[in-house]
Design an enzyme around this catalytic site. Structure first.
Site, mmCIF file in Angstrom:
data_model
loop_
_atom_site.group_PDB
_atom_site.id
_atom_site.type_symbol
_atom_site.label_atom_id
_atom_site.label_comp_id
_atom_site.label_asym_id
_atom_site.label_seq_id
_atom_site.Cartn_x
_atom_site.Cartn_y
_atom_site.Cartn_z
ATOM 1 C CB ALA A 3 -0.952 0.122 1.355
ATOM 2 C CD GLU A 55 -0.873 -8.720 3.232
ATOM 3 O OE1 GLU A 55 -1.410 -9.115 4.308
ATOM 4 O OE2 GLU A 55 -1.028 -7.432 2.997
#
Length: 259
Positions: A63, A113
């Site tokens: 992110a 992820e």
């Protein structure tokens, strides 16, 4: 465009296109990935996906902290367990078509992820893998606490999660986190070869086998066997299931239609 979507034959290549930002996921990229993966899932002509990052340094650094974290973790704000997860594939969007991660560099935090949500993983020698979130008083929240212990030994998974350790590509290969290490020049070529090999198999059978394997991981053995039997039975009436044995008997390459 922050996400590039290209299709050749039955193979789709999705590329995170923010090389100057280590291919970090900002809100625009997050939404574009959701749309791209949904498009892949729903397109009958798309059988296999290759997922990579632009440039030579990073698959994805996760992110974009400057843009994503304040909105997600601001005071008084809690994430809903109904949110779609980072980049669309880490939570909620079931895709039974095979997905190959071509990891071209750093694969960190949410980037790792995203890679864990894929089925096969290739990496270049300079790739690194890690979950640094606890260093900053947050935790991995896009699937790695669940997927990583299912992919590698629990003790090693806890080392990465609790200590924020980083693995080299060779270490990731040794622990079974990735399938192969290839040169940068060979990365996409090898991923395409793997995708083409999968496309030569019965596409409906491949999807059913993936579903049985992944759903079965959370089931008692007896329930998993029942799921396997059910999915196996659904294939018997398909056009491809007729074509496969026929091609074998006639000693020719099968012509599968995904029907």
């Amino acid at each position: 465009m922050t996400v590039l979507y290209a299709q050749q034959d039955h193979v789709v290549t999705l590329t995170i296109n923010r090389p100057d930002a280590m291919n970090a996921i900002d809100p625009e990229t997050h939404q574009a990935l959701i749309e791209a993966w949904t498009r892949f899932r729903d397109d009958d002509s798309a059988w296999v996906a290759i997922f990579t990052g632009a440039g030579e340094k990073s698959f994805s650094a996760g992110a974009d902290l400057k843009k994503m974290i304040p909105a997600a973790f601001g005071e008084g704000r809690r994430r809903s367990h109904h949110d779609p997860g980072l980049g669309g594939i880490t939570r909620g969007l079931e895709i039974w078509k095979p997905m190959i991660a071509a990891i071209n560099g750093h694969c960190l935090a949410g980037g790792m992820e995203l890679a864990l949500a894929c089925d096969l993983r290739l990496a270049v020698p300079h790739a690194t893998f890690g979950l640094p979130e606890v260093r900053w008083a947050i935790m991995p929240g896009a699937g790695s606490t669940q997927r990583l212990p299912r992919a590698i030994p629990l003790a090693k998974a806890m080392e990465l999660i609790l200590m924020a350790r980083t693995l080299t590509a060779e270490e990731a290969l040794r622990w079974g986190l990735i399938n192969a290490v290839v040169t940068p020049a060979d990365l996409l070529r090898t991923a395409r070869e793997w995708a083409d090999t999968i496309c030569e198999r019965g596409p409906l059978a491949v999807r059913a086998a993936k579903e049985a394997t992944l759903r079965g991981l959370t089931m008692p053995l007896a329930d998993g066997l029942r799921l396997e039997a059910f999915l196996s039975g659904t294939l018997r009436g398909t056009t491809d299931a007729v074509e496969g044995p026929k091609a074998f008997a006639e000693k020719r390459k099968p012509n599968f239609q995904a029907r």
